[in-house]
Write a protein that holds these residues in place. Structure first.
Motif, short mmCIF file in Angstrom:
data_model
loop_
_atom_site.label_atom_id
_atom_site.label_comp_id
_atom_site.label_asym_id
_atom_site.label_seq_id
_atom_site.Cartn_x
_atom_site.Cartn_y
_atom_site.Cartn_z
N ALA A 1 0.56 -1.22 0.04
CA ALA A 1 0.09 0.01 -0.03
C ALA A 1 0.91 1.41 0.01
CB ALA A 1 -1.01 -0.03 1.23
N LEU A 2 2.17 1.28 0.89
CA LEU A 2 2.74 2.34 1.11
C LEU A 2 3.41 2.78 -0.38
CD1 LEU A 2 5.05 3.26 3.74
CD2 LEU A 2 6.26 3.24 1.45
N LEU A 3 3.86 1.63 -1.29
CA LEU A 3 4.69 1.88 -2.49
C LEU A 3 3.56 2.28 -3.48
CD1 LEU A 3 6.59 -1.52 -2.57
CD2 LEU A 3 7.56 1.17 -2.38
N LEU A 4 2.49 1.62 -3.39
CA LEU A 4 1.27 2.02 -4.51
C LEU A 4 0.88 3.70 -4.29
CD1 LEU A 4 -0.97 1.34 -6.55
CD2 LEU A 4 -2.77 0.65 -4.62
N VAL A 5 0.68 4.20 -3.03
CA VAL A 5 0.00 5.24 -2.86
C VAL A 5 1.50 6.25 -3.23
CG1 VAL A 5 -0.31 6.97 -0.95
CG2 VAL A 5 -1.42 4.78 -0.84
N ALA A 6 2.53 5.95 -2.84
CA ALA A 6 3.76 6.87 -3.30
C ALA A 6 3.89 7.03 -4.92
CB ALA A 6 4.88 6.52 -2.54
N ILE A 7 3.76 5.92 -5.50
CA ILE A 7 3.65 5.94 -7.04
C ILE A 7 2.70 6.79 -7.66
CG2 ILE A 7 3.49 4.76 -9.05
CD1 ILE A 7 5.21 2.36 -7.40
N LEU A 8 1.40 6.49 -6.78
CA LEU A 8 0.20 7.47 -7.46
C LEU A 8 0.48 8.95 -7.22
CD1 LEU A 8 -2.95 5.18 -6.22
CD2 LEU A 8 -1.95 5.82 -8.61
N PHE A 9 1.11 9.29 -5.88
CA PHE A 9 1.29 10.65 -5.95
C PHE A 9 2.20 11.20 -6.71
CE2 PHE A 9 -0.10 10.15 -1.36
CZ PHE A 9 -1.06 11.66 -1.29
N VAL A 10 3.26 10.19 -7.18
CA VAL A 10 4.25 10.74 -8.46
C VAL A 10 3.54 10.92 -9.45
CG1 VAL A 10 6.13 9.94 -9.55
CG2 VAL A 10 6.11 9.64 -7.15
N VAL A 11 2.61 10.09 -10.11
CA VAL A 11 1.74 10.40 -11.18
C VAL A 11 1.04 11.35 -11.12
CG1 VAL A 11 0.01 9.18 -12.63
CG2 VAL A 11 2.07 7.77 -11.84
N ILE A 12 0.37 11.73 -9.91
CA ILE A 12 -0.69 12.62 -9.98
C ILE A 12 0.18 14.00 -10.03
CG2 ILE A 12 -2.17 14.14 -8.34
CD1 ILE A 12 -3.29 11.19 -7.40
N GLY A 13 1.14 13.99 -9.36
CA GLY A 13 2.22 15.27 -9.31
C GLY A 13 2.58 15.61 -10.69
N ARG A 14 2.73 14.48 -11.56
CA ARG A 14 3.45 14.74 -12.63
C ARG A 14 2.33 15.02 -13.75
NH1 ARG A 14 8.35 13.73 -15.15
NH2 ARG A 14 8.18 13.15 -17.49
N PHE A 15 1.32 14.53 -14.02
CA PHE A 15 0.31 14.47 -14.90
C PHE A 15 -0.84 15.53 -14.61
CE2 PHE A 15 2.57 10.44 -15.97
CZ PHE A 15 2.89 10.85 -17.05
#
Length: 433
Positions: A144-158
């Motif tokens: 869950a921690l890895l998934l949420v961190a990656i989603l924040f990166v995707v949201i922050g980028r796109f």
């Protein structure tokens, strides 16, 4: 003059052969030869009171004495056949024995108790902090921690409304760099450990994901604290035994009850009219869990990891439980009441003299002092405290993924909703352009 008279009296005093048996702490071998123990000290006091000399020798067959095939064996048999004048040992006074020898007044009374292996109780190790959650929970949290961190990166980028899209001249705090790969991982690590964070997401999708993550973290922290507290108190509580007393053992038939073969204790159970004692005697016979000596029984108690217990005389059991390595203890209720006495040849007249001596030794506190010497002062082990199965004890169990499915489900729904909102925000921005 007085010393000479005392020496002459001792030389003219009668000399008796005393048959005995090795049994701690009553009669034991002494370094350099001879014997020591509670009964050896008691016999010395009695001899001084009555005025006789004695010579202790061990019973030829090493038994207390039972009647079989028209013949008395052990110490009882030797006194019956007048091979010895006095019997010295932790011998129980029974009706059958009183018919063939003269017993003194009791010098001690005891009951039957269980000698058991102490339940294992290991202090928490280095993995104590991981015990509250199961392995699947820890792996799920990591995922869950890895998934949420990656989603924040995707949201922050796109996401067109995120900090990354803010112009440098309108971003004095440098917030546009708040949700890169390193910063996103720092955000989830700091929030899951209840630490502060620098910036919150600016877009709606980022805030939906952040709220879902905060709710997940709240439930996980509360669940962990609760489970860890239970583990901590359970580790401080008393270890427990899987049974309460004889009836539980006989009913479940998972533990053997050992008794000395041919001893008076087993015969008491066999002759009893009380149902549970008859059941115990039948159970011992069915399991064939007899031992030839208390020493053999003690070895089996120590070697069978709780699957073998000894039903034996309480005084002997108390002494054994107080000796190193302190791995056994006396447990359960007391059964029967038995008296121990010295015994002599029938009609010899020595019984009355010994009775008078024992009465004087009891009245002046000598017997009590000897009991303190050989049981209390010789003890080397602390008193064991355990709970039986009917007593309330604090138990702890690991939290599993099934028990904590709700927080993970809420986080998953929040992540899906954040992705949907992200797509909506991208489409909305393009439509406005």
């Amino acid at each position: 003059m007085l010393l000479s008279t005392a020496r002459q009296t001792k030389m003219t005093a009668p000399n008796y052969t005393v048959t005995s048996i090795l049994s701690s702490p009553y009669v034991m071998n002494k370094d350099g030869g001879g014997y020591k123990g509670f009964l050896v000290d008691l016999l010395e006091k009695v001899a001084e009171e009555v005025g006789f000399n004695y010579n202790i020798r061990l019973s030829k067959d090493g038994k207390y004495g039972s009647y079989s095939n028209g013949y008395w064996n052990g110490m009882i048999g030797e006194v019956v056949r007048r091979e010895a004048s006095i019997g010295l040992g932790d011998v129980t006074i029974t009706r059958e024995r009183e018919r063939v020898v003269d017993f003194s007044k009791p010098y001690q009374s005891q009951t039957l108790r269980l000698l058991v292996k102490k339940p294992s109780w290991h202090p928490p190790g280095l993995g104590f902090l991981l015990d509250p959650f199961s392995s699947e929970i820890w792996l799920s949290i990591l995922f869950a921690l890895l998934l949420v961190a990656i989603l924040f990166v995707v949201i922050g980028r796109f996401n067109p409304f995120e900090w990354r899209q803010v112009a440098s001249d309108k971003d004095p705090r440098g917030a546009r760099h708040s949700f890169g790969l390193r910063e996103s991982f720092m955000f989830v690590f700091s929030t899951i450990t209840l630490q502060g964070y620098r910036e919150t997401p600016r877009s709606l999708a980022g805030r939906v994901l952040a709220v879902s993550w905060f709710i997940f973290v709240f439930f996980m922290v509360v669940a962990y604290i609760g489970a860890a507290t239970a583990f901590m108190f359970a580790g401080q509580s008393m270890p427990s035994m899987p049974f309460e007393d004889l009836e539980d053992i006989v009913d479940h038939r998972q533990i053997q009850i050992g008794m000395v073969r041919g001893g008076s204790s087993f015969q008491k159970l066999k002759d009893s009219k009380i149902g549970i004692y008859q059941r115990v005697a039948d159970y011992v016979e069915m399991q064939n869990s007899f031992v030839n000596s208390t020493k053999e029984g003690l070895e089996r108690v120590r070697g069978r990891a709780g699957h073998f217990v000894m039903l034996m005389e309480s005084l002997r059991a108390d002494y054994i439980a107080q000796q190193l390595p302190c791995d056994v203890m006396v447990y359960g209720n007391s059964h029967f009441s038995m008296s121990l006495g010295l015994f002599t040849n029938q009609g010899s007249g020595l019984k009355q003299k010994i009775d008078d001596a024992l009465l004087r030794l009891r009245e002046d506190g000598t017997i009590h002092i000897l009991q303190q010497k050989w049981w209390t002062l010789m003890g080397r082990c602390p008193v064991a405290r355990v709970a039986n199965k009917r007593q309330q004890t604090i138990t702890a169990s690991q939290a599993t993924l099934r028990k904590l499915a709700a927080p993970f489900l809420l986080l998953l729904i929040g992540a899906i909703l954040a992705v949907v909102v992200l797509v909506g925000e991208i489409v909305f921005r393009k439509l406005r352009q």
